[in-house]
Scaffold this motif. Structure first.
Motif, PDB file in Angstrom:
ATOM      1  N   THR A   1       0.804  -1.228   0.000  1.00 43.91           N
ATOM      2  CA  THR A   1       0.000   0.000   0.000  1.00 43.91           C
ATOM      3  C   THR A   1       0.833   1.271   0.000  1.00 43.91           C
ATOM      4  O   THR A   1       0.560   2.189  -0.779  1.00 43.91           O
ATOM      5  CB  THR A   1      -0.935   0.001   1.231  1.00 43.91           C
ATOM      6  OG1 THR A   1      -1.762  -1.155   1.182  1.00 43.91           O
ATOM      7  CG2 THR A   1      -1.789   1.247   1.265  1.00 43.91           C
TER       8      THR A   1
ATOM      9  N   ARG B   1      -5.651  -2.891  -7.425  1.00 45.05           N
ATOM     10  CA  ARG B   1      -4.883  -2.075  -8.363  1.00 45.05           C
ATOM     11  C   ARG B   1      -5.779  -1.035  -9.019  1.00 45.05           C
ATOM     12  O   ARG B   1      -6.843  -1.374  -9.519  1.00 45.05           O
ATOM     13  CB  ARG B   1      -4.255  -2.936  -9.440  1.00 45.05           C
ATOM     14  CG  ARG B   1      -3.154  -3.789  -8.935  1.00 45.05           C
ATOM     15  CD  ARG B   1      -2.497  -4.506 -10.073  1.00 45.05           C
ATOM     16  NE  ARG B   1      -1.449  -5.354  -9.534  1.00 45.05           N
ATOM     17  CZ  ARG B   1      -0.461  -5.818 -10.232  1.00 45.05           C
ATOM     18  NH1 ARG B   1      -0.379  -5.543 -11.509  1.00 45.05           N
ATOM     19  NH2 ARG B   1       0.448  -6.570  -9.670  1.00 45.05           N
TER      20      ARG B   1
ATOM     21  N   ALA C   1      -4.184   4.529  -2.946  1.00 46.70           N
ATOM     22  CA  ALA C   1      -4.076   3.076  -2.855  1.00 46.70           C
ATOM     23  C   ALA C   1      -5.413   2.590  -2.330  1.00 46.70           C
ATOM     24  O   ALA C   1      -6.001   3.204  -1.439  1.00 46.70           O
ATOM     25  CB  ALA C   1      -2.947   2.670  -1.920  1.00 46.70           C
TER      26      ALA C   1
ATOM     27  N   ARG D   1       2.488   2.507  -3.349  1.00 47.34           N
ATOM     28  CA  ARG D   1       1.485   2.893  -4.343  1.00 47.34           C
ATOM     29  C   ARG D   1       0.817   4.207  -3.970  1.00 47.34           C
ATOM     30  O   ARG D   1       0.563   5.048  -4.812  1.00 47.34           O
ATOM     31  CB  ARG D   1       0.456   1.782  -4.515  1.00 47.34           C
ATOM     32  CG  ARG D   1       1.001   0.723  -5.447  1.00 47.34           C
ATOM     33  CD  ARG D   1       0.421  -0.632  -5.218  1.00 47.34           C
ATOM     34  NE  ARG D   1       1.087  -1.638  -6.026  1.00 47.34           N
ATOM     35  CZ  ARG D   1       2.236  -2.216  -5.714  1.00 47.34           C
ATOM     36  NH1 ARG D   1       2.872  -1.882  -4.617  1.00 47.34           N
ATOM     37  NH2 ARG D   1       2.778  -3.124  -6.490  1.00 47.34           N
ATOM     38  N   ARG D   2       0.530   4.371  -2.686  1.00 52.33           N
ATOM     39  CA  ARG D   2      -0.073   5.624  -2.247  1.00 52.33           C
ATOM     40  C   ARG D   2       0.870   6.790  -2.501  1.00 52.33           C
ATOM     41  O   ARG D   2       0.466   7.844  -2.985  1.00 52.33           O
ATOM     42  CB  ARG D   2      -0.425   5.547  -0.760  1.00 52.33           C
ATOM     43  CG  ARG D   2      -1.153   6.788  -0.272  1.00 52.33           C
ATOM     44  CD  ARG D   2      -1.058   6.965   1.207  1.00 52.33           C
ATOM     45  NE  ARG D   2       0.348   7.140   1.580  1.00 52.33           N
ATOM     46  CZ  ARG D   2       0.789   7.071   2.814  1.00 52.33           C
ATOM     47  NH1 ARG D   2      -0.026   6.770   3.788  1.00 52.33           N
ATOM     48  NH2 ARG D   2       2.058   7.254   3.082  1.00 52.33           N
TER      49      ARG D   2
ATOM     50  N   PRO E   1      -5.739  -5.822  -1.448  1.00 52.48           N
ATOM     51  CA  PRO E   1      -5.301  -4.632  -2.191  1.00 52.48           C
ATOM     52  C   PRO E   1      -5.937  -4.634  -3.581  1.00 52.48           C
ATOM     53  O   PRO E   1      -6.176  -5.691  -4.161  1.00 52.48           O
ATOM     54  CB  PRO E   1      -3.792  -4.807  -2.264  1.00 52.48           C
ATOM     55  CG  PRO E   1      -3.559  -6.261  -2.152  1.00 52.48           C
ATOM     56  CD  PRO E   1      -4.674  -6.811  -1.298  1.00 52.48           C
TER      57      PRO E   1
END
Length: 91
Positions: free
Chosen positions: A61, A89, A71, A64-65, A87
């Motif tokens: 997470t 995508r 995220a 990506r955040r 999670p």
């Protein structure tokens, strides 16, 4: 394209978050209190789904955040109770 320095920073930040404990906090106005029996917090603190540990989920997470600005997680429910956090995508 991402630089090696950027990736090293993301890895360091992710590892830091992966080692932190998870606590659910309820906010009411300006006061905050710890939620003792919260099923989502229990999932986050232990094993969010059958394929990941909590550390794996946060390790997925955080980069990506920070890289893409968001995220997402999907909470899987069964009979009104959360049973897994996955999670998602962003596409």
């Amino acid at each position: 394209m991402m630089s090696v320095a950027f990736l090293a920073c993301m890895q360091t930040k992710s590892r830091s978050f992966m080692s932190m404990p998870v606590t659910a906090v309820e906010r009411s106005g300006s006061t905050r209190s710890v939620v003792e029996d919260d099923e989502v917090a229990d999932l986050l603190g232990m094993r969010p789904n059958e394929e990941m540990t909590a550390a794996d989920l946060f390790g997925w997470t955080i980069p990506r955040r920070d890289t893409f600005g968001t995220a997402y997680w999907y909470i899987e429910w069964f009979r009104g109770r959360p049973v897994a956090i996955w999670p998602v995508r962003a596409s």
